[in-house]
Design an enzyme around this catalytic site. Structure first.
Site, short mmCIF file in Angstrom:
data_model
loop_
_atom_site.label_atom_id
_atom_site.label_comp_id
_atom_site.label_asym_id
_atom_site.label_seq_id
_atom_site.Cartn_x
_atom_site.Cartn_y
_atom_site.Cartn_z
N GLU A 144 -16.43 5.95 6.04
CA GLU A 144 -15.44 5.54 7.06
C GLU A 144 -15.55 6.53 8.23
OE1 GLU A 144 -11.26 5.27 5.98
OE2 GLU A 144 -11.44 6.99 4.73
N ARG B 245 0.85 -1.20 -0.04
CA ARG B 245 0.10 -0.11 -0.02
C ARG B 245 0.84 1.27 0.16
NH1 ARG B 245 -4.58 0.51 4.59
NH2 ARG B 245 -2.65 0.92 5.79
N ARG C 67 9.96 18.64 -8.55
CA ARG C 67 11.43 18.48 -9.29
C ARG C 67 12.47 18.72 -8.50
NH1 ARG C 67 9.81 20.55 -15.13
NH2 ARG C 67 9.38 22.06 -13.95
N LYS D 111 -2.72 6.86 0.85
CA LYS D 111 -2.48 7.27 2.10
C LYS D 111 -1.56 8.33 2.20
CE LYS D 111 -2.28 4.59 6.85
NZ LYS D 111 -3.28 5.29 7.26
#
Ligand code: PXG
Length: 292
Positions: A184, A52, A105, A151
């Site tokens: 959630e 993940r 960058r 995440k």
């Protein structure tokens, strides 16, 4: 001497583990992280957490300067350096040091660190008696604005909702999607039991594909429940037989009240009790060994 921290290739004392004020993880929340647990000298579902982390990094065009195998060593070595058997592990990769502009960058070296600390367990009383939840007015970020499957270090959406929970005096709160579906909680996934059906919102509604969520689905199926990923609304939570949350920190924790409404009997039900016990058994024997 404090904790030993893995920081950019070395294990150092926490007093030496310092991030630059020019780090884009700090300036812009530009980075990704994982929260992982170790039990009994074993890191639980480490590969899934690493996968993940690498997927989240890919999602934000961040190339992690270590292979997944090397990162696995980092986690293990950090636990070893602190002599831990059980731990809460935080793995963080930021865009690295840049200038005051957004342009990634300018950041040539990602910052990588790993913290392994003793876990602060939730009080046993919460598992015995169950949590009270509110519904937060802060909605979950829309998937077309930012994919919350990543995440990332941008956790303000969740923190704003968490502040509502703190002000209401409850441990967690439900976050809804833009169109009012249950998504959630601020740091946990949610499940509802209706008879033999165990339902959790699909990730596309705007939630994290929790690793504990996946384990709860596996354990639910093993217990003979019909496990489904399905959209549902608050009324389906209020009227559920049982409600529980899943997360690396919380594990599997019963919910007994939502927005002042009593869930089921008002006490943790038999299914969540069974799943919690099955979970505790699983984590005690499964996982990547730290010492051998
Ligand atoms: N949803 C969100 C938004 C999360 O941040 C989970 C669900 C559960 O996923 P896992 O894979 O852990 O089962 C999380 C977990 C905390 C805390 O202190 C929790 C998380 C991150 C940081 C802190 O509770 N993520």
């Amino acid at each position: 001497m404090g904790l030993k921290i893995y920081f950019n290739g070395r294990i150092v004392d926490e007093s030496e583990a310092k991030v630059s004020v020019f780090d884009h993880g700090l300036l812009y929340g530009d980075g990704v992280f994982e929260g992982i647990r170790a039990y009994n000298g074993r890191v639980f579902r480490l590969r899934e957490h690493l996968q993940r982390l690498y997927n989240s990094a890919k999602g934000i065009w961040l190339k992690i300067p270590l292979s997944m195998d090397e990162m696995e060593r980092v986690v293990i070595e950090t636990c070893r350096a602190n002599n831990l058997q059980s731990a809460y592990i935080r793995l963080v990769v930021t865009r690295g040091i840049g200038d005051l502009g957004l342009d990634p960058r300018k950041c040539s070296n990602p910052t990588v660190f790993c913290i392994a600390d003793n876990i602060e367990l939730y009080p046993e009383e919460l598992y015995e008696n169950g949590l009270r939840l509110i519904t937060c007015s802060t909605r979950r970020i829309r998937g077309d604005a930012f994919d919350v499957g990543i995440k990332s270090l941008n956790y303000l959406n969740n923190i704003m909702a968490k502040i509502e929970c703190v002000q209401a005096g409850v441990a967690e709160g439900i976050m809804l999607s833009e169109d009012g579906y249950v998504a959630e909680c601020t740091g946990d996934n949610i499940f509802c039991l209706h008879g033999k059906q165990l339902v959790t919102p699909p990730v596309y509604v705007g939630n994290l594909a929790g690793i504990t969520r996946r384990v709860a689905m596996e354990l639910g199926a093993k217990a003979g429940l019909e496990v489904k990923e399905q959209l549902f609304r608050l009324i389906d939570v209020y009227c559920a037989d049982e409600v529980f949350l899943t997360g690396t920190a919380a594990e599997i924790v019963p919910v007994v009240e939502v927005d002042g409404r009593c869930i089921g009997t008002g006490k943790p039900g038999p299914v969540v009790k069974h799943l919690r016990e099955a979970f505790r058994e699983l984590v005690s024997c499964e996982g990547t060994p730290i010492y051998e």
